[in-house]
Design a protein around this motif. Structure first.
Motif, PDB file in Angstrom:
ATOM      1  N   PRO A 115      -4.830  26.235 -45.225  1.00 26.38           N
ATOM      2  CA  PRO A 115      -3.735  26.993 -45.841  1.00 26.38           C
ATOM      3  C   PRO A 115      -3.749  26.849 -47.369  1.00 26.38           C
ATOM      4  O   PRO A 115      -4.115  25.797 -47.902  1.00 26.38           O
ATOM      5  N   GLU A 116      -3.332  27.899 -48.048  1.00 23.58           N
ATOM      6  CA  GLU A 116      -3.333  27.886 -49.509  1.00 23.58           C
ATOM      7  C   GLU A 116      -2.471  26.764 -50.070  1.00 23.58           C
ATOM      8  O   GLU A 116      -2.816  26.142 -51.077  1.00 23.58           O
ATOM      9  N   LYS A 117      -1.357  26.494 -49.413  1.00 23.43           N
ATOM     10  CA  LYS A 117      -0.486  25.428 -49.895  1.00 23.43           C
ATOM     11  C   LYS A 117      -1.197  24.078 -49.822  1.00 23.43           C
ATOM     12  O   LYS A 117      -1.097  23.249 -50.746  1.00 23.43           O
ATOM     13  N   THR A 118      -1.940  23.865 -48.748  1.00 22.45           N
ATOM     14  CA  THR A 118      -2.680  22.614 -48.596  1.00 22.45           C
ATOM     15  C   THR A 118      -3.783  22.514 -49.641  1.00 22.45           C
ATOM     16  O   THR A 118      -4.018  21.446 -50.223  1.00 22.45           O
ATOM     17  N   LYS A 119      -4.446  23.623 -49.897  1.00 27.08           N
ATOM     18  CA  LYS A 119      -5.475  23.631 -50.945  1.00 27.08           C
ATOM     19  C   LYS A 119      -4.874  23.236 -52.290  1.00 27.08           C
ATOM     20  O   LYS A 119      -5.462  22.450 -53.044  1.00 27.08           O
ATOM     21  N   SER A 120      -3.725  23.797 -52.581  1.00 23.82           N
ATOM     22  CA  SER A 120      -3.069  23.498 -53.857  1.00 23.82           C
ATOM     23  C   SER A 120      -2.711  22.017 -53.956  1.00 23.82           C
ATOM     24  O   SER A 120      -2.837  21.408 -55.019  1.00 23.82           O
ATOM     25  N   GLU A 121      -2.260  21.439 -52.838  1.00 29.97           N
ATOM     26  CA  GLU A 121      -1.901  20.019 -52.846  1.00 29.97           C
ATOM     27  C   GLU A 121      -3.123  19.151 -53.135  1.00 29.97           C
ATOM     28  O   GLU A 121      -3.049  18.182 -53.900  1.00 29.97           O
TER      29      GLU A 121
END
Length: 606
Positions: A245-251
């Motif tokens: 997920p994009e949010k996980t990538k950002s984290e």
């Protein structure tokens, strides 16, 4: 008049009008129908004007007239990511301390070697910061910087040669950083030689930061508004980790993880928590180091202390593997590195003497590399090893998980066992492996011999594979114990006097590139030293062939073969000579009397 077929159907011929009552074609044209087809009626003598083609993506347009929209090439990474770069003068002082002040109004110089390293660092970073990228000779800047890196390295070498210097650990770390920056600059030089251009408006300092992340000169312009890490992840996530997920990538990016690190962490379920554990121990996060095989979720046995020494405590436990098999393992917690240089996680004599950084020894990588090199040679003489998590009463702890060695330590093995031809053969394999990896701490208490009572199968297993791959050891005979201060702490021997044809073939077919591939994560200088040892072993094999000492694999039982082995040239000769005499039952009684001592010695990794 001329008639142009427009392709639309109608029932009869008629003239059409425009919205204001004029012919729909204006003064020069009108529309009508001819045999159910809508046509354009042109004035007499005027050539028809065909309607513009109704196409989709150029369909129906002659190839020569099409305008092809060029898609920008997908950016690609040109090298593996390097570290943050070479430490600055101020960073080295922060971690290692200030140099001593000169005495007697500057007449008595102090810390000259350390000051030389600091001065070279200051010059290097000054050149990086002030380099002119608008000129016509950026390659000259690159070559100048490579020369300055050599100066840093040479000054560090001269400093480290003095035994009493107090900043050796961090200075050695700087040398490792120099090696990485040298590789990055060499890649930039090749790109420039092939016609690459430094993007307009980018400082060389920024170019170097992007190059360390593996971004090419051609791709830098498109991502120069990002941070180097953001740029790398922007490129890398286009080909890997698409299901994250994009949010996980950002984290992951926010916490400083590259996409190539996030993917194995997510695939193995270790996640960001596991990644932070790896990061705290400075262990590279790669598919080789992050397997997820051994964790609390797969552990089935109790965690019990197996042995304890001056440096390490090891534990035994069991794990359940895919397919339901049980893995009898030994767990060795990994000690944290010491960036402040107040204590040494690795203080073995061999490690220090061979150039292993004692403050950041990378013990995990050295064990994994030893296992990988053994597999490349097809020598089954060290335990299968991976990195895993186990709770030893302090929460989930990161450490090495190794298959538990079977049998007895060589020091407790009866002399008669050493006369088994297969035992002889396997011990020589272990010795050859140690010469290649630079393992100078192989005494009779850190390898095991097992002869299966049912099948007769022989296994020889070398444990405690921490003190190897030192950058200063280029001669495979350098692991031999001597009588001088510089070699009396080694526990090895010189190269064996006899080997068999399978062993010879294993080394002769190993390439320098193949060896380097088995040493992922280790420093370029450590890989180079191992490659030198490989070549020297090949030269030794050539000499043995000339002397007729490369035997068939089934000749290890011949009496004449054993005559050539002694305590100076082989583990086999040394440890057979020192082995206890007597029947196995007598030896078992001796082991029982020394049970407490053997418990502490078993599987120690010091």
């Amino acid at each position: 008049m001329a008639i142009v077929d427009s392709g639309r159907a109608s029932s009869k011929i008629q003239t059409g009008t425009g919205p204001l009552g004029t012919p729909s074609g204006g003064a020069e044209a009108a529309t009508g129908v001819l045999q159910t087809r809508l046509v354009q009626v042109m004035p007499k003598g005027q050539d028809p004007v065909p309607p513009p083609p109704k196409t989709r993506s150029g369909e129906g347009v002659p190839l020569s007239d099409r305008q092809v929209e060029q898609q920008p090439p997908v950016p690609k990474l040109v090298r593996a990511a390097a570290a943050a770069g070479v430490a600055t003068k101020d960073e080295l002082i922060k971690t290692s301390g200030r140099p001593k002040d000169d005495r007697f109004f500057g007449l008595y110089k102090m810390s000259t070697g350390y000051k030389a390293v600091l001065g070279a660092l200051e010059d290097y970073h000054g050149t990086v910061k002030n380099a002119d990228t608008s000129g016509k000779t950026p390659r000259e800047t690159v070559k100048s910087l490579m020369g300055q890196l050599d100066r840093i390295y040479d000054n560090a070498d001269r400093y480290a040669a003095k035994a009493k210097h107090s900043h050796k650990g961090m200075v050695n770390e700087v040398q490792m950083q120099v090696e990485q920056d040298r590789e990055v600059l060499a890649g930039l030089d090749k790109e420039l030689a092939d016609g690459g251009k430094i993007p307009a408006g980018m400082s060389f300092e920024k170019v170097l930061a992007f190059a360390r992340e593996g971004i090419s000169l051609d791709d830098m312009a498109a991502v120069k508004d990002m941070t180097p890490l953001e740029a790398r992840n922007h490129i890398e996530y286009q080909t890997i980790g698409k299901d994250i997920p994009e949010k996980t990538k950002s984290e992951y990016t926010e916490h400083g993880f590259r996409a190539s690190e996030a993917v194995p962490l997510e695939q193995t379920g270790l996640g960001l928590f596991g990644g932070m554990k790896y990061r705290s121990l400075d262990i590279p996060i790669t598919p080789e180091t992050v397997t997820g095989t051994f964790s609390e979720s797969s552990r089935t046995g109790k965690v019990e202390q197996l042995g304890s020494g001056a440096c390490n405590t090891v534990y035994k436990t069991q794990f359940k593997l895919d397919g339901g098999k049980t893995f009898d393992g030994v767990f060795k917690p990994l000690a944290a590195n010491d960036p402040n240089r107040s204590h040494r996680p690795e203080h073995g004599w061999v490690a220090k003497q061979t150039g292993v950084n004692q403050y950041n020894p990378q013990i995990a990588l050295r064990n994994l590399a030893t296992c990988s090199v053994a597999n490349a040679l097809k020598f089954d003489v060290v335990p299968h090893t991976e990195i895993g998590f186990t709770d030893i009463g302090k929460g989930e702890t990161l450490g090495l998980v190794m298959a538990r060695a079977q049998g007895k330590q060589a020091a407790s093995t009866p002399r008669e066992v050493f006369d088994n031809p297969e035992v002889r053969r396997e011990i020589v394999k272990l010795q050859l492996l140690d010469h290649l990896v630079g393992q100078g701490d192989r005494h009779a208490n850190n390898y095991f011999i097992n002869v299966d009572k049912g099948t007769g199968k022989v296994t020889v297993t070398g444990i405690d594979n921490d003190q190897c791959f030192g950058k200063n050891l280029t001669d495979p005979n350098g692991i031999a114990q001597g009588y001088e201060d510089h070699n009396d702490g080694f526990r090895g021997t010189t190269l064996p006097p006899v080997i068999d044809s399978d062993m010879a073939r294993a080394f002769e077919t190993m390439t320098k590139e193949g060896l380097a591939a088995s040493m992922k994560g280790l420093r370029p200088s450590e890989i180079s030293a191992a490659q030198d040892r490989l070549q020297a072993i090949k030269d030794h094999i050539g000499e043995l062939r000339t002397k007729g000492r490369v035997i068939d694999p089934d000749k290890w039982g011949d009496k004449d073969v054993m005559k050539r082995f002694n305590s100076d040239n082989s583990y086999l000769g040394r440890d057979r000579h020192d082995a206890p005499r007597g029947t196995p039952s007598q030896v078992q009684q001796l082991d029982e009397r020394q049970r407490m001592l053997q418990q502490n010695l078993a599987l120690l990794f010091d």
